[in-house]
Enzyme design. Sequence first.
Site, PDB file in Angstrom:
ATOM      1  N   VAL A  82       0.834  -1.207   0.000  1.00 34.80           N
ATOM      2  CA  VAL A  82       0.000   0.000   0.000  1.00 34.80           C
ATOM      3  C   VAL A  82       0.874   1.264   0.000  1.00 34.80           C
ATOM      4  CG1 VAL A  82      -1.804   1.275   1.213  1.00 34.80           C
ATOM      5  CG2 VAL A  82      -1.886  -1.215   1.153  1.00 34.80           C
ATOM      6  N   LYS A 135      -6.562  -1.128   9.494  1.00 32.95           N
ATOM      7  CA  LYS A 135      -7.845  -1.396  10.184  1.00 32.95           C
ATOM      8  C   LYS A 135      -7.632  -1.962  11.583  1.00 32.95           C
ATOM      9  CE  LYS A 135      -6.902  -5.036   7.305  1.00 32.95           C
ATOM     10  NZ  LYS A 135      -6.706  -5.357   5.922  1.00 32.95           N
ATOM     11  N   VAL A 153     -11.436   0.412   5.571  1.00 26.70           N
ATOM     12  CA  VAL A 153     -12.617  -0.424   5.299  1.00 26.70           C
ATOM     13  C   VAL A 153     -12.922  -0.358   3.809  1.00 26.70           C
ATOM     14  CG1 VAL A 153     -15.077  -0.792   5.759  1.00 26.70           C
ATOM     15  CG2 VAL A 153     -13.595   0.089   7.566  1.00 26.70           C
ATOM     16  N   GLY A 184      -2.108 -14.924  -4.508  1.00 30.45           N
ATOM     17  CA  GLY A 184      -1.586 -13.828  -3.680  1.00 30.45           C
ATOM     18  C   GLY A 184      -2.657 -13.074  -2.921  1.00 30.45           C
ATOM     19  N   ASP A 232     -10.444 -10.069  10.168  1.00 34.85           N
ATOM     20  CA  ASP A 232     -10.303  -8.880   9.317  1.00 34.85           C
ATOM     21  C   ASP A 232     -11.673  -8.216   9.119  1.00 34.85           C
ATOM     22  OD1 ASP A 232      -8.665  -7.321   7.204  1.00 34.85           O
ATOM     23  OD2 ASP A 232     -10.369  -8.080   6.051  1.00 34.85           O
ATOM     24  N   LYS A 275     -13.253  -4.417  10.485  1.00 38.07           N
ATOM     25  CA  LYS A 275     -13.908  -3.448   9.596  1.00 38.07           C
ATOM     26  C   LYS A 275     -15.329  -3.128  10.060  1.00 38.07           C
ATOM     27  CE  LYS A 275     -10.987  -4.915   5.744  1.00 38.07           C
ATOM     28  NZ  LYS A 275     -10.836  -5.911   4.676  1.00 38.07           N
TER      29      LYS A 275
HETATM   30  N1  HSE Z   1      -7.023  -9.436   3.565  1.00 32.64           N
HETATM   31  C1  HSE Z   1      -7.923  -8.367   3.251  1.00 32.64           C
HETATM   32  C2  HSE Z   1      -9.002  -8.885   2.308  1.00 32.64           C
HETATM   33  C3  HSE Z   1      -7.156  -7.224   2.648  1.00 32.64           C
HETATM   34  O1  HSE Z   1      -8.862  -9.980   1.779  1.00 32.64           O
HETATM   35  O2  HSE Z   1     -10.016  -8.210   2.115  1.00 32.64           O
HETATM   36  C4  HSE Z   1      -7.877  -5.916   2.640  1.00 32.64           C
HETATM   37  O3  HSE Z   1      -8.198  -5.439   3.913  1.00 32.64           O
END
Ligand code: HSE
Length: 408
Positions: A12, A100, A127, A182, A196, A200
């Site tokens: 990023v 996040k 998010v 990937g 994750d 969010k």
């Molecule tokens: N690992 C996260 C996803 C990356 O697959 O959405 C983006 O936050």
Amino acid sequence: MISVAILGHGVVGSGVAEVLLDNADTIARNAGDSLVVKRILDLRSFPDLPYADLFTTDFDTIVQDEEIRIVVETMGGLHPAYDFVKACLLVGKSVVTSNKELVAAKGDELLSIAKEQNVNFLFEASVGGGIPILRPLSQCLAGNEIESVAGILNGTTNFMLTRMVQDGMDFGSALALAQQLGYAERDPSADVDGHDACRKICILAALAYGKHVYPEQVYTEGISAITPADVRYAEAIGRVIKLIGQVKRQGDRIQCMVSPLLIPTDNLLAQVSDVFNAVQVCGNAVGEVLFYGRGAGKLPTASAVVGDVVDAAQHLTVRKPLFWAGGSADYVLDHADNACATLLRFETDDKQALLSRLQSAVGEIAVVTCPQASTNELAVVTAVMSECELDNGLAVLGEQPVSRLRLL
Ligand code: HSE
């Protein structure tokens, strides 16, 4: 000219540097001034880059540089990101982050420091990657009472579930493909176990309702138990399985959870495939609105970060009123109070007997037939009831289903 620093030159961070350089003229027009990257913090050096001379391994050269007004944090993780962001805010720099984990854990504290210092702490990219969602939620929809927010917030799991539905893959093969392409991390648990998506939905909930929600408060279930049989049964009742983060207001508390849900195929969220994300917001004035796009990736995420940098540049002396209060222990309702219909699947040698015992234990149920089902399976959909009521019914039955999936 406004000087910017970037902490972390990974996927990023390098995207942010690239966008700031490649789109410099447009960005200057939008920001009202040119934005110039002065320093990039990374332990590695990148001698072949045209901006190789900007790299430093010394955070102090950034935090002590009064010319640097905006700091971009794209390191990820809690430490040292939290320490660096806090230090930058405390000396009066605005901070933009895509992190996040940081915002979900420490957003209330960092927003409070930003308020005291009259600077901005912005995190649109945390998010939905490149999807504009936080700014629309806090600004364009600011006139609404937000009734609910629900979304596909993790691209990796959405890709995997899409492959399971469209190509009949099992969980292991879908994960291997996601890793090969990937999308998934080598340790994929943050994605597949729902953490994750949990971070969010915590951020969305805090923005929607003005109070911090800590990830530990949110019931979180991932997709690792989903089987091809679950996918077929979902299809048999006209639904698809999606990993959904959802929050809704219940009086002065909220119901917030992350779990696989069976979504009707005509719901817009059911159409969101592969690595795409979507967030559905329901406001009492606007009704339903859907935000859709790429939820991850170098340039989509950099797009959101740079949008925040431009916003911070436009508000160098005026703080944007972005703020939420600290959380509290009893703010998030127990998921046992969540009311929904549930698809239950049992293995049994005597379907008729189990069916009548189930009817006595959990009440009204509808039997589901699935063309490819094995003969010793019984699947039913319950009436809408709280998860606690269903747990009690199953305890009375004295048997647990092999699969239990909530319907949206
Ligand atoms: N690992 C996260 C996803 C990356 O697959 O959405 C983006 O936050």
